[in-house]
Scaffold this motif. Structure first.
Motif, PDB file in Angstrom:
ATOM      1  N   HIS A 140     -27.258 -22.331  26.935  1.00  0.00           N
ATOM      2  CA  HIS A 140     -28.190 -21.250  26.491  1.00  0.00           C
ATOM      3  C   HIS A 140     -29.110 -20.876  27.243  1.00  0.00           C
ATOM      4  CE1 HIS A 140     -29.066 -18.664  23.021  1.00  0.00           C
ATOM      5  NE2 HIS A 140     -30.668 -18.847  23.237  1.00  0.00           N
TER       6      HIS A 140
ATOM      7  N   TYR B 106     -36.388 -14.252  24.262  1.00  0.00           N
ATOM      8  CA  TYR B 106     -35.656 -14.313  25.408  1.00  0.00           C
ATOM      9  C   TYR B 106     -36.238 -14.156  26.879  1.00  0.00           C
ATOM     10  CZ  TYR B 106     -31.530 -15.717  22.796  1.00  0.00           C
ATOM     11  OH  TYR B 106     -30.429 -16.443  21.901  1.00  0.00           O
TER      12      TYR B 106
ATOM     13  N   GLY C 252     -24.630 -12.859  30.049  1.00  0.00           N
ATOM     14  CA  GLY C 252     -25.402 -12.795  29.232  1.00  0.00           C
ATOM     15  C   GLY C 252     -24.675 -13.039  27.830  1.00  0.00           C
TER      16      GLY C 252
ATOM     17  N   ALA D 267     -31.322 -13.101  30.728  1.00  0.00           N
ATOM     18  CA  ALA D 267     -32.309 -12.120  29.981  1.00  0.00           C
ATOM     19  C   ALA D 267     -33.610 -11.893  30.544  1.00  0.00           C
ATOM     20  CB  ALA D 267     -32.531 -12.584  28.379  1.00  0.00           C
TER      21      ALA D 267
ATOM     22  N   HIS E 102     -28.156  -8.409  20.660  1.00  0.00           N
ATOM     23  CA  HIS E 102     -29.153  -8.741  19.341  1.00  0.00           C
ATOM     24  C   HIS E 102     -29.239  -7.289  18.657  1.00  0.00           C
ATOM     25  CE1 HIS E 102     -31.476 -11.589  22.297  1.00  0.00           C
ATOM     26  NE2 HIS E 102     -30.445 -12.147  21.434  1.00  0.00           N
TER      27      HIS E 102
ATOM     28  N   ARG F 236     -28.172 -18.129  29.490  1.00  0.00           N
ATOM     29  CA  ARG F 236     -28.138 -16.674  28.658  1.00  0.00           C
ATOM     30  C   ARG F 236     -29.527 -16.353  28.811  1.00  0.00           C
ATOM     31  NH1 ARG F 236     -26.421 -13.200  24.521  1.00  0.00           N
ATOM     32  NH2 ARG F 236     -27.609 -13.323  22.634  1.00  0.00           N
ATOM     33  N   HIS F 237     -30.453 -17.402  28.647  1.00  0.00           N
ATOM     34  CA  HIS F 237     -31.695 -17.005  28.816  1.00  0.00           C
ATOM     35  C   HIS F 237     -32.291 -16.534  30.199  1.00  0.00           C
ATOM     36  CE1 HIS F 237     -35.593 -18.164  26.110  1.00  0.00           C
ATOM     37  NE2 HIS F 237     -36.037 -17.254  27.049  1.00  0.00           N
TER      38      HIS F 237
ATOM     39  N   LEU G 284     -27.386  -8.289  25.361  1.00  0.00           N
ATOM     40  CA  LEU G 284     -27.380  -9.518  24.630  1.00  0.00           C
ATOM     41  C   LEU G 284     -26.658  -9.638  23.156  1.00  0.00           C
ATOM     42  CD1 LEU G 284     -30.787 -11.108  25.756  1.00  0.00           C
ATOM     43  CD2 LEU G 284     -28.728 -11.628  26.516  1.00  0.00           C
TER      44      LEU G 284
ATOM     45  N   ARG H   9     -22.820 -15.576  25.144  1.00  0.00           N
ATOM     46  CA  ARG H   9     -23.319 -16.909  24.526  1.00  0.00           C
ATOM     47  C   ARG H   9     -22.214 -17.546  24.947  1.00  0.00           C
ATOM     48  NH1 ARG H   9     -23.969 -12.743  20.396  1.00  0.00           N
ATOM     49  NH2 ARG H   9     -25.849 -12.471  19.646  1.00  0.00           N
TER      50      ARG H   9
ATOM     51  N   THR I  76     -35.055 -10.371  21.061  1.00  0.00           N
ATOM     52  CA  THR I  76     -34.883 -10.214  22.541  1.00  0.00           C
ATOM     53  C   THR I  76     -36.347 -10.831  23.135  1.00  0.00           C
ATOM     54  OG1 THR I  76     -33.495  -8.456  22.188  1.00  0.00           O
ATOM     55  CG2 THR I  76     -34.374  -8.762  24.559  1.00  0.00           C
TER      56      THR I  76
ATOM     57  N   SER J  14     -31.603  -5.912  25.316  1.00  0.00           N
ATOM     58  CA  SER J  14     -31.337  -6.294  23.900  1.00  0.00           C
ATOM     59  C   SER J  14     -29.801  -6.073  23.530  1.00  0.00           C
ATOM     60  CB  SER J  14     -32.044  -5.610  22.899  1.00  0.00           C
ATOM     61  OG  SER J  14     -31.846  -5.991  21.332  1.00  0.00           O
TER      62      SER J  14
END
Length: 270
Positions: free
Chosen positions: A217, A252, A128, A224, A243, A220-221, A241, A130, A249, A238
């Motif tokens: 990205h 995502y 997850g 999630a 956030h 990462r999505h 990630l 970035r 979140t 959340s």
């Protein structure tokens, strides 16, 4: 650097904000001043907003307005701030790699014995992270099973799944660098975000995978969405990630239109 730019610099230094944030906000101030000089009136802010709306998408307009709104606070002129544009969040996501595409990609990389790309995909899809965080994974992080790094203006812990640590250990023993993913040009440096994006673009073309879904990205999505399906715990996702808000979140964890329609078709029995 004049007194106005110094106000921003002092603000950034006090809050230890990321370098990219500094550059973005200073650029926003510079563009406004190129247009209006030192006249920071409400009228000019409204003109600036309307001009941006004609030229850019709503999200970009807000990115350009945020630095000036902050600046108005710093010069004690909060009444000159303008409202950001309301952006309707999408009800579905389309440019995210699917489980079928992900499994196919991993299978092809194994068949082609492309270990370097295989482990890149595994780490970006299973942590997850970035892309700016992913490229900074080190061998020490692998040993600890987690990476603690400064990201988005705060300290964040990124966990590396235990099974992933075990499965990848042999490969990384042969990587002659402190970085898990070193630059192909200099092992003392890590790979760049652009390098990751470029390699995904190459794989999309090679294996005929949707190009719009093959970007950093997207994974990462993907993480999630699949974590939400497995855990049903948005607070956990959340946190994983990094956030600050559950609202972020929720974006995502949206699913594609095709999946939405499928769920609806299965649910309706009246």
């Amino acid at each position: 650097m004049d007194k106005y730019e110094q106000l921003f610099e002092n603000y950034f230094e006090e809050r230890e904000l990321a370098e990219n944030t500094r550059k973005q906000y200073l650029l926003g101030l510079k563009k406004f001043r190129n247009r209006f000089g030192k006249d920071f009136s409400k009228q000019n802010m409204m003109i600036w907003k309307n001009e941006l709306k004609k030229e850019y998408a709503p999200k970009t307009v807000n990115i350009r307005l945020q630095p000036m709104n902050l600046f108005m606070d710093l010069i004690n002129q909060p009444r000159n701030k303008v409202k950001l544009l309301k952006i309707q969040q999408p009800t579905s996501v389309e440019n995210v790699i699917t489980r079928e595409e992900y499994d196919y990609l991993c299978q092809k990389l194994v068949e082609d014995k492309n270990e370097k790309m295989y482990w890149r995909i595994q780490f970006i899809a299973k942590t997850g992270a970035r892309v700016s965080e992913f490229i900074r994974f080190t061998k020490n992080d692998l040993k600890n099973g987690e990476a603690v790094m400064w990201s988005k203006g705060k300290m964040r812990t990124i966990y590396i799944p235990e099974q992933l640590v075990k499965d990848s250990a042999e490969y990384f023993k042969n990587v002659d660098s402190e970085w898990l993913f070193p630059s192909p040009y200099n092992a003392n440096n890590h790979i760049t975000s652009r390098g990751v994006a470029s390699s995904l673009h190459y794989l999309a073309n090679k294996y005929n995978i949707r190009e719009e879904a093959m970007h950093p990205h997207s994974f990462r999505h993907f993480f999630a969405v699949n974590m939400m399906k497995k855990t049903k715990d948005i607070s956990l996702v959340s946190d994983l990630l990094g956030h600050a808000s559950l609202a972020t979140t929720q974006i995502y964890t949206r699913i594609s239109k095709k999946e939405q329609q499928s769920h609806m078709n299965k649910a309706i029995d009246w």
